[in-house]
Design a protein around this motif. Sequence first.
Motif, PDB file in Angstrom:
ATOM      1  N   UNK A 145       0.868  -1.172   0.000  1.00  0.00           N
ATOM      2  CA  UNK A 145       0.000   0.000   0.000  1.00  0.00           C
ATOM      3  C   UNK A 145       0.903   1.220   0.000  1.00  0.00           C
ATOM      4  N   UNK A 146       0.686   2.112  -0.969  1.00  0.00           N
ATOM      5  CA  UNK A 146       1.559   3.271  -1.160  1.00  0.00           C
ATOM      6  C   UNK A 146       0.757   4.552  -0.933  1.00  0.00           C
ATOM      7  N   UNK A 147       1.281   5.433  -0.104  1.00  0.00           N
ATOM      8  CA  UNK A 147       0.721   6.765   0.064  1.00  0.00           C
ATOM      9  C   UNK A 147       1.819   7.759  -0.289  1.00  0.00           C
ATOM     10  N   UNK A 148       1.719   8.364  -1.456  1.00  0.00           N
ATOM     11  CA  UNK A 148       2.832   9.122  -2.010  1.00  0.00           C
ATOM     12  C   UNK A 148       2.992  10.479  -1.326  1.00  0.00           C
ATOM     13  N   UNK A 149       4.246  10.918  -1.261  1.00  0.00           N
ATOM     14  CA  UNK A 149       4.573  12.263  -0.790  1.00  0.00           C
ATOM     15  C   UNK A 149       4.804  13.159  -2.000  1.00  0.00           C
ATOM     16  N   UNK A 150       4.628  14.467  -1.800  1.00  0.00           N
ATOM     17  CA  UNK A 150       4.844  15.413  -2.889  1.00  0.00           C
ATOM     18  C   UNK A 150       6.320  15.470  -3.247  1.00  0.00           C
ATOM     19  N   UNK A 151       6.590  15.385  -4.558  1.00  0.00           N
ATOM     20  CA  UNK A 151       7.966  15.395  -5.039  1.00  0.00           C
ATOM     21  C   UNK A 151       7.907  15.658  -6.538  1.00  0.00           C
ATOM     22  N   UNK A 152       8.877  16.380  -7.063  1.00  0.00           N
ATOM     23  CA  UNK A 152       8.885  16.679  -8.495  1.00  0.00           C
ATOM     24  C   UNK A 152       9.110  15.433  -9.340  1.00  0.00           C
ATOM     25  N   UNK A 153       9.766  14.442  -8.773  1.00  0.00           N
ATOM     26  CA  UNK A 153      10.053  13.225  -9.523  1.00  0.00           C
ATOM     27  C   UNK A 153       8.831  12.314  -9.564  1.00  0.00           C
ATOM     28  N   UNK A 154       8.558  11.683 -10.714  1.00  0.00           N
ATOM     29  CA  UNK A 154       7.429  10.756 -10.781  1.00  0.00           C
ATOM     30  C   UNK A 154       7.698   9.521  -9.922  1.00  0.00           C
ATOM     31  N   UNK A 155       6.612   8.952  -9.384  1.00  0.00           N
ATOM     32  CA  UNK A 155       6.715   7.721  -8.601  1.00  0.00           C
ATOM     33  C   UNK A 155       5.951   6.620  -9.311  1.00  0.00           C
ATOM     34  N   UNK A 156       6.610   5.480  -9.496  1.00  0.00           N
ATOM     35  CA  UNK A 156       5.991   4.333 -10.150  1.00  0.00           C
ATOM     36  C   UNK A 156       6.222   3.079  -9.328  1.00  0.00           C
ATOM     37  N   UNK A 157       5.284   2.148  -9.449  1.00  0.00           N
ATOM     38  CA  UNK A 157       5.459   0.795  -8.925  1.00  0.00           C
ATOM     39  C   UNK A 157       5.594  -0.126 -10.124  1.00  0.00           C
TER      40      UNK A 157
END
Length: 306
Positions: A145-157
């Motif tokens: 379970x992923x809860x993303x933080x704000x960041x300019x870089x994209x986040x992928x699984x």
Amino acid sequence: MKAILSAAVDWYVRLHDSNVDDATRAAWQAWCTADPRHAAAWARLEQLQGRLGSAPRGAAQTLEIARRDRRHAVKALALLLGVGAVGWQGYRASPWSADYATRIGERRRLTLADGTRLDLNTDSRVDVRYDAGQRLIQLQRGEILVETAKDARPLSVRTVAGDILALGTRFSVRQDNDVSHVAVAAHAVEVRPSRASQVVRIDSGYSLSFAADHIGPLQPLAPGGQAWAEGMLVSVDWRLDEVVHELARYRPGYLGCAGEVAGLRLSGAFNLDDTDVALASLEDALPVRARRMTRYWVRMEPIGKG
């Protein structure tokens, strides 16, 4: 780099202090984002912490002692990183190696270098790869379970089936053999199979399954589908064999269901931290009993059978 690693350990100690406050967390996030080397040092420390879940007891205790005693933290880190150069070689070569892992019946909650929260369900393994251009979480097996933080870089699984691009979101990913299941609780994600050009957006409240060469239809998010992160299994009008199949993920050995009672239906909430209590609840709710050959062989059968 030694000084940066020392600073990372200091932040580790401060963040695990019982008196940690929001200002400290904000200062830590600012430190992580101020320099790519800071994020790399934090990721290295987190990876070490994750590997200690399968490490010898003495080594695992070393970092825990460092967490409680800041004066010994740098010394402990130097020791563990020294062990990491040689002692972890056999571990890294094993098929169980991963940055973070859980055993059967275990769950873990982590905060990654960017502030993203990552929950690992039972029997799961992930690798985390952050660099200047991307944030990548590779799911080797199990469920997260992923809860993303704000960041300019994209986040992928990334799974065996393809990539899931987060669009500022809270979502879960489960790997079942060649099929990946994605469920979105907040905002949205984009699903990109590895061998198909199709891209599908999943908005909050929906889920789907996909393989490397195709994507299944969108489905409404199942009620309580992510309750496992809080230690609960929620079923709403499930077949008994479905409930048993899910509970089996959280205990070693065999847990099965006789065909005569497989189709019985029930709704309920079951504690994943004690599956024996969950099985007792099934016995209370339905005309079934748990037949136990050994501690590691249990089968739900009709009352009176055998």
